[in-house]
Enzyme design. Structure first.
Site, PDB file in Angstrom:
ATOM      1  N   ASP A  48       1.367   5.534   0.170  1.00  0.00           N
ATOM      2  CA  ASP A  48       0.836   6.700   0.790  1.00  0.00           C
ATOM      3  C   ASP A  48       0.216   7.802  -0.361  1.00  0.00           C
ATOM      4  O   ASP A  48       0.646   7.582  -1.546  1.00  0.00           O
ATOM      5  CB  ASP A  48       1.730   7.331   1.410  1.00  0.00           C
TER       6      ASP A  48
ATOM      7  N   ARG B 101      10.093   6.815   3.325  1.00  0.00           N
ATOM      8  CA  ARG B 101      10.097   8.332   3.198  1.00  0.00           C
ATOM      9  C   ARG B 101      10.942   8.748   4.371  1.00  0.00           C
ATOM     10  O   ARG B 101      11.760   9.866   4.471  1.00  0.00           O
ATOM     11  CB  ARG B 101       8.805   8.749   3.167  1.00  0.00           C
TER      12      ARG B 101
ATOM     13  N   ARG C  36       0.790  -1.209   0.026  1.00  0.00           N
ATOM     14  CA  ARG C  36      -0.111   0.103   0.118  1.00  0.00           C
ATOM     15  C   ARG C  36       0.857   1.421   0.033  1.00  0.00           C
ATOM     16  O   ARG C  36       1.633   1.361   0.919  1.00  0.00           O
ATOM     17  CB  ARG C  36      -0.926   0.201   1.226  1.00  0.00           C
TER      18      ARG C  36
END
Length: 297
Positions: free
Chosen positions: A69, A230, A67
């Protein structure tokens, strides 16, 4: 990644046999609020499942390899779904010589065209026994693009490149990257989910500056926890611009802690490049079973 799915469960008495279908797709994350379906918000999962529902005339549930973001892109995302044998065969609508996989790819292209090219299904295929898009994966690979040279910026790539405001020492970032290789508890770079582990194995991490001046951070791991890529890129940026001393990432790995010291890199520079799977069906099954087990160090 909270989807729970039991692959290859035998159909209940009277139910038609099931066909597991693999979809390979790409998308522009800037058009969506992430992969996962959310009430009132545009999502990649919502766009794909709505398209499948239009084709199959019933709700269809998908399971994704990873998944992403909001704002994160994908070039090599993988999804699986289950159809009845009759649904799979019926995709051809009786056209001689047309394969169900080819028909599904074309028809998804048609129903997804309303998104203006933001979602593209590159292919559909009947998956081998034991395949699970999420749990069978051996690795996921991401790339983060950074442009820290204002005079050389290309506006055509701004949708998938982070324009950084400070000059970066890419050589220092490359040396720093070695600290996170291997199996570690990455709590310092994750937003933990209840009941989930933050132990992951980073298999490859490379930082290099291209001839066009763009810094590329490419990272491969068996899996990633929430915000992990990230956060790691954000930490590399802090070292690269001199905000943190060399060795800071090694310190964070050695003493895992959830705090506010690591800042997240913006989502727009990140792209899921590819997902890797075993070649053999039995290996797919064993991998899925092993991945479901909660890992420890």
């Amino acid at each position: 990644m909270s989807e729970q799915h039991c692959p290859d469960a035998p159909p209940a008495p009277g139910e038609p046999a099931s066909v597991r279908v693999r979809l390979d797709l790409a998308y522009d994350g800037g058009a969506f609020h992430g992969w996962a379906r959310q009430p009132g918000l545009d999502s990649v999962q919502g766009a794909l499942e709505d398209g499948l529902e239009r084709i199959l005339r019933r709700p269809v549930r998908t399971v994704v390899a990873g998944r992403t973001d909001a704002g994160v892109h994908a070039r090599g995302q993988v999804v699986h779904l289950d159809l009845a044998e009759t649904e799979w065969a019926g995709l051809t609508r009786g056209r001689p010589g047309l394969e169900p996989a080819t028909s599904l790819t074309r028809r998804l292209g048609g129903v997804l065209s309303g998104w203006g090219g933001a979602v593209v299904v590159h292919g559909a295929r009947r998956a081998p026994a034991g395949f699970d898009a999420r749990f069978s994966a051996l690795w996921r690979e991401y790339e983060y693009r950074i442009d820290d040279v204002p005079a050389a910026r290309d506006p055509r790539t701004r949708g998938f490149t982070h324009w950084h405001g400070a000059a970066l020492d890419d050589r220092l970032m490359a040396l720093e990257a070695d600290a996170v290789l291997g199996l570690h508890d990455f709590l310092s770079f994750c937003r933990p989910r209840a009941g989930a582990t933050t132990i992951r194995e980073v298999q490859h991490l490379e930082v290099r500056r291209d001839e066009d001046g763009v810094v590329r951070v490419r990272i491969r791991a068996d899996a990633f926890c929430h915000n992990m890529v990230r956060a790691m890129v954000g930490a590399l940026l802090q070292v690269g611009e001199g905000v943190r001393e060399p060795g800071w990432l090694a310190h964070r790995v050695a003493r895992p802690a959830r705090d506010s010291e690591v800042r997240l890199a913006p989502p727009g520079g990140l792209t899921l490049l590819a997902v890797g799977y075993p070649d053999e069906a039995e290996e797919l099954r064993r991998r899925a079973e092993g991945t479901r087990a909660k890992r420890t160090l």
